[in-house]
Design a protein around this motif. Sequence first.
Motif, PDB file in Angstrom:
ATOM      1  N   GLY A   1      17.867 -40.180 -87.705  1.00 33.85           N
ATOM      2  CA  GLY A   1      16.989 -41.344 -87.636  1.00 33.85           C
ATOM      3  C   GLY A   1      17.770 -42.560 -87.175  1.00 33.85           C
ATOM      4  O   GLY A   1      18.979 -42.507 -86.945  1.00 33.85           O
TER       5      GLY A   1
ATOM      6  N   PRO B   1      12.553 -41.756 -88.079  1.00 31.95           N
ATOM      7  CA  PRO B   1      13.078 -40.484 -87.572  1.00 31.95           C
ATOM      8  C   PRO B   1      13.127 -40.447 -86.049  1.00 31.95           C
ATOM      9  O   PRO B   1      12.259 -41.008 -85.372  1.00 31.95           O
ATOM     10  CB  PRO B   1      12.077 -39.457 -88.115  1.00 31.95           C
ATOM     11  CG  PRO B   1      10.801 -40.229 -88.311  1.00 31.95           C
ATOM     12  CD  PRO B   1      11.225 -41.603 -88.728  1.00 31.95           C
TER      13      PRO B   1
ATOM     14  N   CYS C   1      15.388 -36.374 -90.043  1.00 29.75           N
ATOM     15  CA  CYS C   1      14.176 -36.280 -89.235  1.00 29.75           C
ATOM     16  C   CYS C   1      13.050 -35.566 -89.980  1.00 29.75           C
ATOM     17  O   CYS C   1      11.884 -35.637 -89.571  1.00 29.75           O
ATOM     18  CB  CYS C   1      14.445 -35.605 -87.899  1.00 29.75           C
ATOM     19  SG  CYS C   1      14.970 -33.879 -88.013  1.00 29.75           S
TER      20      CYS C   1
END
Length: 487
Positions: free
Chosen positions: A160, A293, A332
Amino acid sequence: MTRIVIIGGGPGGYEAALVGAQLGAEVTVVDRDGLGGASVLTDCVPSKTLIATAEVMTSFDASYEELGIIVEDDTPHIATPARVVGVDLGKVNRRVMGLAQAQSRDISTSVRRAGARVVRGRGRVEPHQGPDGSRAVVVDLADGGEERLTADAVLIATGGHPREIPDAKPDGERILNWTQLYDLSELPEELIVIGSGVTGAEFAGAYQALGSQVTLVSSRDRVLPGEDPDAAAVLEDVFRRRGMNVMARSRAASARRVTRKVNGELREGVEVELQDGRTVTGSHALVAVGAIPNTSGIGLEEAGVALRDSGHIRTDRVSRTSAPGIYAAGDCTGVFALASVAAMQGRIAMYHFLGDAVGPLNLRTVSANVFTDPEIATVGYSQADVDKGKIDARVVKLSLMRNPRAKMQGIRDGFVKLFCRPGTGIVVGGVVVAPRASELIHPIALAVDLNLTVDQLAKSFTVYPSLSGSIAEAARQLQSFKVSEEA
């Protein structure tokens, strides 16, 4: 040979690569910035290295007088309200980034030595599977051009990036996100930290220890709203006692560069406007309001990967996504933003796809730590779970002020808290607030993972004197609950 392509070289990606190669797969890691990812290059490793310097300074400042240490130089007399030690932030940050780069190189060496290939570039997944169920990954290479990879399984481990406030865009000089702090060569005189979650609290505490005057802008009622309330209360009290300006229930609306007058001189600075109209001024501002993300623009939805409204990838407990042959690990996924969890998700994905023995991810056994001073470490069920009735548990909290080692070291703040099931006495959670709580949480984590009882924890020998003795003492106090229930 089974072909695996991993997009992202952070903890989820490189740990998966090591497992995949060990199990005989042909592994390719597509990485843009350097193995280790944000965790090693701009987040966990750099921040904790910076905090290590701050921790030494805080420990010395807080206890040298009590411990009888005399400073024999031109430092002001001990009765004079002045700091004994200072910091060269440029030197600190050079060390920080040097260690981060060295760690990244070590990881890269390990991955290549294991037999995996590393490709520098940005990968995206093609939308359709081949007739044999394979997936195509197209890589925009860092040095130009394109390479097409074929994979029997793809692991997405793209991490992210810092979330931004629309009217407080970082400029890398005065308004900063946490990846830009290490470019500073001089210590900020007055640092405004926007956000009181883990990242905000860690940097606020660190820069206060380094010598900055810190204002912490918190939109919530307290610092660290997601942590144990008793632990958060201790930390906030420590912050305030050390001179930090903690502004609760104060949401930042914007931040802009201004020229302000300081001691009769015009200086560059920042002005943070709050949503209620108040303003806060300082020399620098750090925006620490969470992360987004890295899941856009890499073909996930077109390939059938379901995303949450937040953009995180939906996964099950063995790291599978909704698309056949595509797994995901790390930040993510939004499962738990910890390097240890990302690494476990990546390993689990490889074990599962390659047919090795695998156990589903169990977040109840994850130990986490907030690297403030004192540190806050947690594992298992929390006080919030008990208060909300998610689990019936007995709770004991034992202050470190009673601990002999804490007295010897001049430690005034902190506690050990244990949670156990009534009747059986099985340990289901714990909290440690102390220096090096990240190390002290391990015996509690073992107890939670192995379903040990407070009887077993209480009867284990601990060193005398030691901070870990308080863990055994808390277990002995929970034994008394158990005895009274049986009576």
